[in-house]
Design a protein around this motif. Structure first.
Motif: not given
Length: 577
Positions: A453, A456-457, A472, A488, A491-492
């Motif tokens: 995570d 990814a951010e 994500y 997650s 968000r993906a």
């Protein structure tokens, strides 16, 4: 000359359906059924506030009132059709207490008595209110603004429709998908004003010689059509300017796409224009018009002879285009592909002028790394139109058309990073020089969901939206906590929707998980080519129920019609990034 892909059948005027705004629509509907007594929806004119509310209250029994500029001097003018003759505020509240739902449009134009009545209805709480008000900077009656400042009602400040949703709206309104450079150009020109968007598209319907585009797409190149409808939406901001201000605005208009420097303009005049929101000045002293359509309107008012004499030609933009290319290349080298303005390249492409292959290849790579796969292909094709055999443009086009290849031995860190995207981080752990990619490889190799995570951010903050979506998605499969996995995955999905239909192994199977079991079943059958009636017969459902499920699925999946469903059910051969 204005050119675009068109034919009489495809670009016939069609009703524009409501699209996008799923979260906002859900919020308004919840405010009409929950503990709240309604909602206030604000935003600039033309952003779709009234259309959103119309969709939210569709099928419900409601009363409507509308503020009108010419009636602001008459008490209760907006409520004249609901109230008998002259009444006091107290009696008006009593008479309307039986109305279960009241929609108040253009509340910023209400007369003072009507505004006070709306406020009192909110205080009493017997009537649910949906209040629509523009926030273009014009004064709003105090009784209206106190609805949200006094926390009587929640406020939804409507943001401009995102680029991807604007593209879906254009597809639904025109009947064919706009090619990416056309969609991006229209989105920039309109700045979220959907009425202006409609006016421009209506002007383009009138036609011109076709511009080359894929068989299922339409494209537009050439000058902006300054029709009466376009001028009506844009010109009021330019009216009432003194001679000095007007001269400065026209000089900036004829300089486009290049800016002028502060030293070339009167500083006091520029400050007044900046305060009025008509120009922008950056830290280096470059001054541009603030609205992308103001230049077109000002040039159209200056006459053809003056435009021919003063307007920029493509040959004048060489040094500025080279500077943009260097800036894009530096960002790629630094693994930072956050959005970067490229007005000169976009102007050349929009005008239909040849785009140098070297610039086009760099611009295509920048777009590809951001996850904008269709735009990357479009830029590569622009370069190939000027130089058909350019190897860099051909390589960029090949990178987004076929499936993601297995990583090859190369010194290119982006190519090595493909191993992480394919789920084989052990091949490159310790070999990725940039920290943002190295963290992703390490987290995936360790099967660490929280670390994925965070990786990814980090990718998202650098502008790598597709890579962030993949990270994500990998985190969603790695988390042991179901709640963290859902976060997650959400968000993906949100990032994947911004990547122009990119389908990669890491994202495979991600999209359909948003649907209910019944929706997945219907979508699978529709993707296989069955009609609504055939699906209804197979599942023993009504045709209407099948249609409703598909409509809900389109909204959740971000699809505009059933033609896109096969792309979402499984990654198609020949389309990935």
């Amino acid at each position: 000359m204005t050119t675009y892909e068109a034919d009489a059948r495809t670009l016939e005027p069609l009703p524009w359906p409501f699209t996008g705004r799923a979260d906002e629509l859900d919020l308004v509907r919840r405010c009409l059924t929950g503990a709240r007594h309604g909602i206030v929806v604000t935003g600039p004119s033309g952003h779709g506030k009234t259309r959103l509310v119309t969709e939210a209250v569709r099928g419900t029994d409601c009363a409507r009132v509308t503020g009108t500029p010419g009636m602001r001097g008459l008490d209760f003018a907006a409520f004249a059709h609901l109230l008998p003759g002259a009444v006091s505020l107290h009696r008006a509240v009593r008479l309307l207490s039986g109305v279960r739902l009241l929609v108040v449009d253009d509340a910023h134009l209400l007369d003072d008595a009507s505004a006070a009545l709306v406020h009192q209805l909110a205080v009493h709480g017997r009537t649910r209110l949906v209040v629509i008000a523009a926030d273009d900077g014009a004064p709003v009656p105090a009784a209206v603004s106190r609805l949200w400042t006094g926390e009587l009602l929640p406020r939804l400040a409507l943001e401009p429709l995102p680029r991807e949703e604007t593209e879906r709206l254009l597809t639904a309104g025109v009947g064919r998908v706009p090619e990416p450079l056309t969609a991006g150009r229209l989105h920039r020109l309109c700045g979220g004003d959907l009425r202006l968007l409609r006016a421009l598209v209506d002007a383009l319907r009138e036609g011109g010689p076709p511009y080359p585009a894929a068989a299922d797409e339409w494209a537009w190149r050439g000058p902006v059509p300054v029709t009466a409808a376009v001028r009506e939406r844009v010109a009021p901001a330019l009216e009432g300017r003194g001679p000095g201000e007007r001269e400065s605005l026209e000089r900036l208009a004829f300089a486009e796409p290049l800016p002028l420097h502060l030293d070339d303009l009167d500083l006091d005049t520029v400050e007044r224009l900046e305060a009025a929101g008509l120009v922008r000045a950056d830290d280096e002293g470059a001054v541009r018009l603030a609205h992308p359509l103001h230049g077109a309107v000002l040039r159209a008012g200056g006459g053809r002879l003056r435009a021919r004499r003063q307007a920029r030609a493509p040959r004048d933009c060489g040094p500025a285009l080279a500077a943009e290319q260097r800036a894009l290349a530096r960002r790629i080298e630094r693994a930072d592909v956050r959005a970067l303005p490229t007005p000169v390249g976009e102007w050349l492409a929009g005008e239909g002028a040849p785009v140098p292959a070297g610039y086009a290849a760099v611009r295509a790579r920048f777009a590809r790394l951001r996850g904008e796969v269709r735009e990357a292909a479009a830029w590569a094709r622009e370069g190939l139109r000027a130089t058909p055999d350019d190897p860099a443009c051909r390589a960029e086009l090949a990178a987004v058309v076929p499936r993601l290849p297995q990583p090859a031995a190369t010194d290119d860190p982006y190519a090595r990073y493909d191993a992480v995207r394919l789920g084989a981080p052990e091949r490159v752990v310790g070999r990725l020089p940039d920290e943002v990619f190295a963290r992703h490889a390490d987290a995936l190799a360790r099967g660490d969901g929280p670390a994925l995570d965070r990786a990814a951010e980090g990718l998202r903050q650098r502008g790598f939206l597709l890579f962030a979506a993949e990270a994500y998605a990998q985190a969603a499969r790695t988390h042991r906590d179901p709640g963290a996995a859902r976060t997650s995955r959400t968000r993906a999905l949100a990032l994947a929707r911004r990547c122009q239909g990119a389908r990669t192994p890491a994202l495979s199977g991600l999209v359909l998980g948003e649907l209910t079991a019944r929706q997945r079943q219907i979508v699978a059958l529709a993707a296989a080519g069955l009609s609504n009636r055939q699906i209804a017969q197979r599942l023993t459902l009504s045709v209407r129920t099948v249609g409703n499920h598909l409509y809900s699925a389109y909204t959740r999946l971000g699809a505009s019609d059933r033609q896109q469903l096969p792309w979402l059910v499984e990654p198609p051969a020949g389309r990935s990034a």
